[in-house]
Design a protein around this motif. Structure first.
Motif, PDB file in Angstrom:
ATOM      1  N   LYS A 297      13.141   1.552  -9.056  1.00  0.00           N
ATOM      2  CA  LYS A 297      11.716   1.677  -8.751  1.00  0.00           C
ATOM      3  C   LYS A 297      11.210   3.101  -8.933  1.00  0.00           C
ATOM      4  O   LYS A 297      10.022   3.326  -9.086  1.00  0.00           O
ATOM      5  N   ARG A 362      15.816   5.358  -6.563  1.00  0.00           N
ATOM      6  CA  ARG A 362      15.424   4.334  -5.592  1.00  0.00           C
ATOM      7  C   ARG A 362      15.572   2.978  -6.267  1.00  0.00           C
ATOM      8  O   ARG A 362      14.967   2.712  -7.305  1.00  0.00           O
ATOM      9  N   GLN A 364      15.773  -1.361  -5.816  1.00  0.00           N
ATOM     10  CA  GLN A 364      15.223  -2.404  -4.957  1.00  0.00           C
ATOM     11  C   GLN A 364      15.658  -3.783  -5.448  1.00  0.00           C
ATOM     12  O   GLN A 364      15.706  -4.049  -6.653  1.00  0.00           O
ATOM     13  N   THR A 369      15.413  -1.850  -0.141  1.00  0.00           N
ATOM     14  CA  THR A 369      15.448  -0.718  -1.057  1.00  0.00           C
ATOM     15  C   THR A 369      16.384   0.345  -0.493  1.00  0.00           C
ATOM     16  O   THR A 369      16.427   0.561   0.713  1.00  0.00           O
ATOM     17  N   THR A 430      12.757   0.538   3.299  1.00  0.00           N
ATOM     18  CA  THR A 430      12.099  -0.587   2.645  1.00  0.00           C
ATOM     19  C   THR A 430      10.596  -0.357   2.686  1.00  0.00           C
ATOM     20  O   THR A 430      10.106   0.460   3.456  1.00  0.00           O
ATOM     21  N   THR A 473       8.871  -7.772  -5.962  1.00  0.00           N
ATOM     22  CA  THR A 473       8.392  -7.159  -4.724  1.00  0.00           C
ATOM     23  C   THR A 473       7.439  -6.017  -5.033  1.00  0.00           C
ATOM     24  O   THR A 473       7.502  -5.416  -6.099  1.00  0.00           O
TER      25      THR A 473
END
Length: 501
Positions: A297, A362, A364, A369, A430, A473
């Motif tokens: 991400k 990062r 996820q 995450t 998260t 997400t």
């Protein structure tokens, strides 16, 4: 006959002198700006006393000298230009080198009486006991008792390598890595040679590096020269000693191939380790290896993407400041910056440092995450650059220690699978748990260059993984993260080693 100057008497004060030398090794140097263009001919010259010196002839003077410059030929060289030897790794005279210029003259020599190759052998025990300098080349001779398969994982052929296990007359063993054309030369020889004689190898101008106190010997770019069962006095003598010591002739059929301990990518991901969701990893109860299917991400911006490592053991190094009196007699104090290795077992008192990758990503999936760190060995495979190359490249455009985000993004690929090795930092952030009010923009951004982000999108297809995907997400939005401009579809298959908290 004009006066011949020995190499040991070469002086930069004099420019009118003649040397009588043998070209014991010759190779070409490619241009920095065009890898297809030859920039210079590089040589190691040896006089009749056995002393060696590095010499260069740039492309401009090829028409004048090239016909005389042949490996193992002997020549007279009049009025070469003397320059300092600024190379960190010394394979000839440590202080000086020679350049061939417009006023240099070269002619053939037919009565050279010195050694044919000028070997300067070091016994294996000297190397394995750490009694040799890293900054100076050496020669070794031994016979092969094991060898590994050619590693061709890099695109650049000069980075293809092969591991040899050598043994000397005293039965001391040494591991030697052959790189590039030397590795291919050995591979071809072993594939085609069915002789009953032992395979005796000489590596001339070899190099050693000590990592955590262990010696790693290897060839050095095009500088090293490899001899395999050549009909020369040194190899003949070695074979005779080998037979007398063992009482019998050794057979090359006794050479073993080193059993590969590496798993294939298919087995490493799809058979050997279990799959796991991110929310199962925040409190690992034991040390284990798992596979995560997740989406990158962003790249964290308030953390450096590299660290300064000790060039000896690759552990992190910390900066130390000290002061000393200036030598100009002003009685002023000069500040000196040095580095100290964090590894207590590192034997180097004075160290140099080199940037190595440590990239905070990062990642996820549909359960959460977390931050994973991409370290140097795997990062280099993805990016095709070393951290130092990227660091130096960006320094040219920005004199500060921070770098500006490039416009390339990692979301330009469809959903695929990328294999790489990451480590878990234990951070649980998260989208719902993150407190956006605490997020502040960093004053200094340590971002990845364009090439780094572009290569994050380079994916390896694994057919068996096509049905695996992550849920769509929402993305994170704090300002201290970098995100692709497009919606990220670059799904990564992440292998991570979890350490007990």
């Amino acid at each position: 006959m004009e006066h011949i100057t020995p190499i040991k008497e070469i002086d930069s004060i004099k420019d009118d002198f003649t040397i009588k030398v043998r070209i014991i090794h010759l190779w070409t140097q490619k241009s920095k700006f065009n890898a297809k263009e030859t920039y210079s001919i590089e040589m190691i010259l040896m006089d009749e006393e056995g002393r060696k010196i590095h010499a260069s002839c740039v492309k401009k003077w090829f028409p004048k000298f090239k016909r005389y410059l042949k490996e193992d030929s002997s020549i007279y060289v009049k009025k070469p230009n003397v320059a300092p030897n600024t190379l960190n790794f010394k394979f000839a005279d440590p202080e000086r080198k020679l350049n061939f210029y417009h006023d240099t003259t070269v002619k053939e020599c037919e009565n050279f009486s010195g050694s044919a190759h000028g070997f300067d052998f070091v016994d294996f025990n000297t190397i394995v006991s750490n009694n040799i300098m890293e900054s100076k080349s050496f020669d070794i001779i031994g016979h092969i008792f094991e060898y590994g398969r050619m590693d061709t994982s890099e695109e650049d052929k000069s980075k293809h390598k092969m591991l040899l296990h050598l043994q000397d007359i005293e039965d001391t063993k040494l591991k030697v890595t052959l790189w590039g054309h030397n590795a291919y030369y050995m591979t071809e020889f072993l594939a085609n040679n069915n002789s009953l004689a032992p395979v005796v190898v000489i590596v001339q101008f070899a190099r050693v590096k000590f990592i955590n106190g262990r010696p790693f010997s290897s060839t050095y770019f095009d500088v090293s020269r490899l001899f395999i069962n050549n009909d020369i006095d040194e190899i003949t003598s070695y074979k005779n000693k080998l037979v007398s010591e063992n009482g019998q002739q050794l057979s090359s059929s006794g050479i073993k191939m080193i059993a590969s301990k590496q798993n294939t990518e298919h087995d490493d991901f799809l058979k050997n380790h279990m799959f796991s969701n991110i929310d199962d990893l925040f409190e690992p109860l034991e040390e284990k290896t798992v596979i995560i299917v997740g989406t990158v991400k962003g790249i964290r911006q308030n953390i450096r993407w590299y660290y300064l490592a000790c060039s000896n053991c690759y552990k992190s190094a910390k900066e130390k400041e000290s002061s000393t009196d200036k030598v100009d007699g002003s009685h002023e104090v000069a500040e000196i910056v040095t580095y100290e290795c964090s590894n207590p077992n590192c034997k180097n008192i004075k160290i140099s440092v080199i940037p190595r990758f440590k990239i905070p990503l990062r990642v996820q999936d549909n359960t959460g995450t977390l931050t994973l760190t991409l370290f140097d060995q795997e990062a280099k495979k993805l990016f095709k650059y070393t951290a130092k190359e990227l660091y130096d490249k960006n320094k040219k455009h920005d004199n500060s220690d921070s770098f500006i985000i490039g416009s390339s993004d990692i979301a330009s690929q469809e959903t695929k699978v990328v294999k790489d090795s990451f480590s878990h930092t234990g951070e649980n952030l998260t989208p719902c748990a993150r407190d956006n009010s605490t997020a502040t923009s960093p004053t200094k951004l340590f971002s990845t260059p364009t090439e780094l982000k572009r290569n994050l999108a380079t994916c390896i297809d694994l057919d068996e993984m096509e049905n695996l995907s992550t849920s769509k997400t929402p993305r994170l939005s704090p300002p201290d993260f970098w995100y692709p401009r497009k919606k990220s579809k670059c799904t990564l298959l992440l292998q991570t080693i979890l350490l007990r908290a």
